[in-house]
Design an enzyme around this catalytic site. Structure first.
Site, PDB file in Angstrom:
ATOM      1  N   GLU A 116       1.655  28.190-103.472  1.00 56.82           N
ATOM      2  CA  GLU A 116       0.414  27.610-102.956  1.00 56.82           C
ATOM      3  C   GLU A 116      -0.625  27.615-104.074  1.00 56.82           C
ATOM      4  O   GLU A 116      -0.584  28.464-104.970  1.00 56.82           O
ATOM      5  CB  GLU A 116      -0.025  28.456-101.741  1.00 56.82           C
ATOM      6  N   ASP A 120      -7.363  30.990 -99.107  1.00 56.78           N
ATOM      7  CA  ASP A 120      -8.740  31.200 -98.660  1.00 56.78           C
ATOM      8  C   ASP A 120      -8.683  32.112 -97.428  1.00 56.78           C
ATOM      9  O   ASP A 120      -8.694  33.338 -97.577  1.00 56.78           O
ATOM     10  CB  ASP A 120      -9.364  29.831 -98.380  1.00 56.78           C
ATOM     11  N   SER A 121      -8.587  31.545 -96.249  1.00 54.15           N
ATOM     12  CA  SER A 121      -8.435  32.391 -95.054  1.00 54.15           C
ATOM     13  C   SER A 121      -7.009  32.917 -94.942  1.00 54.15           C
ATOM     14  O   SER A 121      -6.762  33.916 -94.266  1.00 54.15           O
ATOM     15  CB  SER A 121      -8.783  31.602 -93.792  1.00 54.15           C
TER      16      SER A 121
HETATM   17  P1  5GP Z   1      -6.546  28.800 -95.938  1.00 59.25           P
HETATM   18  O1  5GP Z   1      -5.561  28.456 -94.851  1.00 59.25           O
HETATM   19  O2  5GP Z   1      -6.077  29.926 -96.810  1.00 59.25           O
HETATM   20  O3  5GP Z   1      -7.930  29.053 -95.391  1.00 59.25           O
HETATM   21  O4  5GP Z   1      -6.731  27.480 -96.778  1.00 59.25           O
HETATM   22  C1  5GP Z   1      -6.143  27.293 -98.005  1.00 59.25           C
HETATM   23  C2  5GP Z   1      -6.287  25.846 -98.373  1.00 59.25           C
HETATM   24  O5  5GP Z   1      -7.653  25.470 -98.361  1.00 59.25           O
HETATM   25  C3  5GP Z   1      -5.809  25.595 -99.789  1.00 59.25           C
HETATM   26  O6  5GP Z   1      -4.451  25.225 -99.799  1.00 59.25           O
HETATM   27  C4  5GP Z   1      -6.693  24.463-100.225  1.00 59.25           C
HETATM   28  O7  5GP Z   1      -6.121  23.241 -99.806  1.00 59.25           O
HETATM   29  C5  5GP Z   1      -7.966  24.675 -99.472  1.00 59.25           C
HETATM   30  N1  5GP Z   1      -8.979  25.378-100.305  1.00 59.25           N
HETATM   31  C6  5GP Z   1      -9.472  26.615-100.103  1.00 59.25           C
HETATM   32  N2  5GP Z   1     -10.377  26.929-101.051  1.00 59.25           N
HETATM   33  C7  5GP Z   1     -10.441  25.859-101.884  1.00 59.25           C
HETATM   34  C8  5GP Z   1     -11.203  25.566-103.074  1.00 59.25           C
HETATM   35  O8  5GP Z   1     -12.009  26.350-103.603  1.00 59.25           O
HETATM   36  N3  5GP Z   1     -10.991  24.361-103.650  1.00 59.25           N
HETATM   37  C9  5GP Z   1     -10.102  23.447-103.143  1.00 59.25           C
HETATM   38  N4  5GP Z   1      -9.962  22.295-103.804  1.00 59.25           N
HETATM   39  N5  5GP Z   1      -9.386  23.686-102.015  1.00 59.25           N
HETATM   40  C10 5GP Z   1      -9.556  24.877-101.397  1.00 59.25           C
HETATM   41 MG    MG Z   2      -3.754  23.259-100.081  1.00 62.79          MG
END
Ligand code: 5GP
Ligand code: MG
Length: 191
Positions: A116, A120-121
């Site tokens: 990946e 983030d979350s």
């Molecule tokens: P999660 O499910 O962990 O909250 O989301 C992860 C996804 O959010 C990553 O695969 C990416 O697509 C998007 N994302 C989270 N933070 C960033 C960031 O700082 N920049 C970008 N371009 N995408 C992010």
């Molecule tokens: Mg992504």
């Protein structure tokens, strides 16, 4: 003949890849990324002394990182990709993720390394880990280039992390903003 006075008012030339936008700062430059990807490749190589290894990239964000990473893994492996999509903004936070492209490769009995771009979350990955875990892999681990360390107590901790990321919106090296900037060879935060 005396030399003409030289102007010393340098400003860095704008990166022509940036659509005229300025990056606030470069968080990880190309040399830093490349050095860490080499280390990750070595870590992964020694973590899998035997068995079949399937490196599964989560599209689109992982494509640059994955391309560099697999070339630093010194053992046999297969590569496939998957595309995940949420049913809509509201369902992202509930972890309701659907596979839009499902890898054709059989997962059963293999070591799966899910790659990946950024965590983030962590909800996307954890939902995927649940889905893929049902297919009887030998093991399943996550490798993420960047980790914002916002998520705590995830059921599937990220085994291989490139860098802890600042809590800023990052682009480049696969990460996009509205599909732009994926091709930057560095990771930057946008102004
Ligand atoms: P999660 O499910 O962990 O909250 O989301 C992860 C996804 O959010 C990553 O695969 C990416 O697509 C998007 N994302 C989270 N933070 C960033 C960031 O700082 N920049 C970008 N371009 N995408 C992010
Ligand atoms: Mg992504």
């Amino acid at each position: 003949m005396s030399a003409a006075p030289v102007s010393v008012a340098f400003t860095a030339p704008a990166d022509p890849r940036l659509l005229g936008r300025d990056v606030r700062r470069i968080a990880f430059d190309a040399a830093t990324l490349n050095a860490r990807v080499r280390e990750l490749g070595a870590e992964i190589t020694s973590a899998y002394p035997d068995g079949d290894l399937l490196v599964l990239g989560l599209l689109k964000g992982s494509f640059v990182f994955l391309a560099d990473l697999v070339r630093e893994i010194r053992r046999p492996l297969h590569v496939d990709f998957l595309v995940a999509s949420s049913y809509g903004e509201a369902t992202v936070s509930s972890g309701n993720v659907k596979l839009v492209y499902d890898p054709e490769t059989v997962l059963e009995g293999k070591h799966i390394l899910l790659v990946e771009d950024i965590v983030d979350s962590g909800k996307t990955l954890n939902t995927l880990m649940g889905l893929l875990g049902q297919r009887s892999p030998k093991s399943i681990e996550i490798c993420a280039l960047l980790h914002k360390r916002i998520a705590r107590d995830l059921p599937h901790p990220v085994r291989f992390v490139g860098f802890d990321a600042p809590n800023e919106f990052l682009v480049g090296y696969g990460l996009d903003h509205a599909e732009n900037f994926r091709h930057l060879p560095y990771v930057a935060s946008l102004e």
